[in-house]
Design an enzyme around this catalytic site. Sequence first.
Site, PDB file in Angstrom:
ATOM      1  N   CYS A   1      47.242 -67.464  39.261  1.00  0.00           N
ATOM      2  CA  CYS A   1      47.676 -68.328  40.012  1.00  0.00           C
ATOM      3  C   CYS A   1      49.506 -67.783  39.776  1.00  0.00           C
ATOM      4  O   CYS A   1      49.299 -66.320  40.311  1.00  0.00           O
ATOM      5  CB  CYS A   1      47.807 -69.711  39.589  1.00  0.00           C
ATOM      6  SG  CYS A   1      48.516 -70.720  41.140  1.00  0.00           S
TER       7      CYS A   1
ATOM      8  N   HIS B   1      42.142 -69.909  39.980  1.00  0.00           N
ATOM      9  CA  HIS B   1      41.816 -70.005  39.280  1.00  0.00           C
ATOM     10  C   HIS B   1      40.737 -69.999  38.911  1.00  0.00           C
ATOM     11  O   HIS B   1      39.303 -70.733  38.876  1.00  0.00           O
ATOM     12  CB  HIS B   1      42.149 -71.659  38.820  1.00  0.00           C
ATOM     13  CG  HIS B   1      44.226 -72.158  38.788  1.00  0.00           C
ATOM     14  ND1 HIS B   1      44.525 -72.720  38.154  1.00  0.00           N
ATOM     15  CD2 HIS B   1      44.590 -72.345  40.644  1.00  0.00           C
ATOM     16  CE1 HIS B   1      46.010 -72.956  38.942  1.00  0.00           C
ATOM     17  NE2 HIS B   1      45.656 -73.132  39.880  1.00  0.00           N
TER      18      HIS B   1
ATOM     19  N   GLU C   1      39.171 -70.560  35.714  1.00  0.00           N
ATOM     20  CA  GLU C   1      38.918 -71.701  34.925  1.00  0.00           C
ATOM     21  C   GLU C   1      38.594 -72.796  36.109  1.00  0.00           C
ATOM     22  O   GLU C   1      37.526 -73.727  35.483  1.00  0.00           O
ATOM     23  CB  GLU C   1      40.059 -72.031  33.877  1.00  0.00           C
ATOM     24  CG  GLU C   1      41.023 -72.245  34.325  1.00  0.00           C
ATOM     25  CD  GLU C   1      41.642 -71.865  35.255  1.00  0.00           C
ATOM     26  OE1 GLU C   1      43.473 -72.538  35.758  1.00  0.00           O
ATOM     27  OE2 GLU C   1      41.812 -70.733  35.494  1.00  0.00           O
TER      28      GLU C   1
END
Length: 216
Positions: A88, A196, A198
Amino acid sequence: MKIALIDYDAGNIHSVRKALNVAASNIGLSIDVSVGSDPDTICKADRIVLPGDGAFADCVEHLRAVEGLTEALGEAVHKKGHPFLGICVGMQLLATKGLELGETAGLDWLKGTVERIQPNDKALKVPHMGWNTLNARQPHPLLNNIELGTNGLHAYFLHAYHFIPHNMNDVIATSEYGQAITAVIAKDNIAGTQFHPEKSQKLGVQLLQNFLNWTP
């Protein structure tokens, strides 16, 4: 494998650490994730991950406020050639400059500018928030085993600014949001994702697996 996950008070550290451990477990890899900003730890790491949340200018300020951090990153990435992943705003910081909250100099690792998204469709709101697919511009190990295109897997985005590189050969994948959004960049041992991983479930875990296996 030693992973340096950079904590400079501007990133989603805990979720990234958990996702890295899941990715490593999936491929039977033993990793040691060190969270922090100690220059010596960074220089000794096998791989480096730089997350980032918030405004470009604020993240730059946090990064440069940590004594010796940018120098350690340069040593590990440029001189030692260790694989690097920015996430990001952590990816955006690689640019020459960002225009959020005024003009701010970035790390200048990849020539380009971080500018506000301007969708051609005025019905599309900024920030670009939510799930979107990826379109490959060129093959790259980071995209291995990821279903791409309009019927492919989805990644999670949350950003109002995006990286516009001077050299489009640095763009590995884009996402469509009223304009082509740079989604994945890579050059030599340096890579970054605007989304992202994650938070991107199957796609994100696979990308992190690819990063851990990557030998640029």
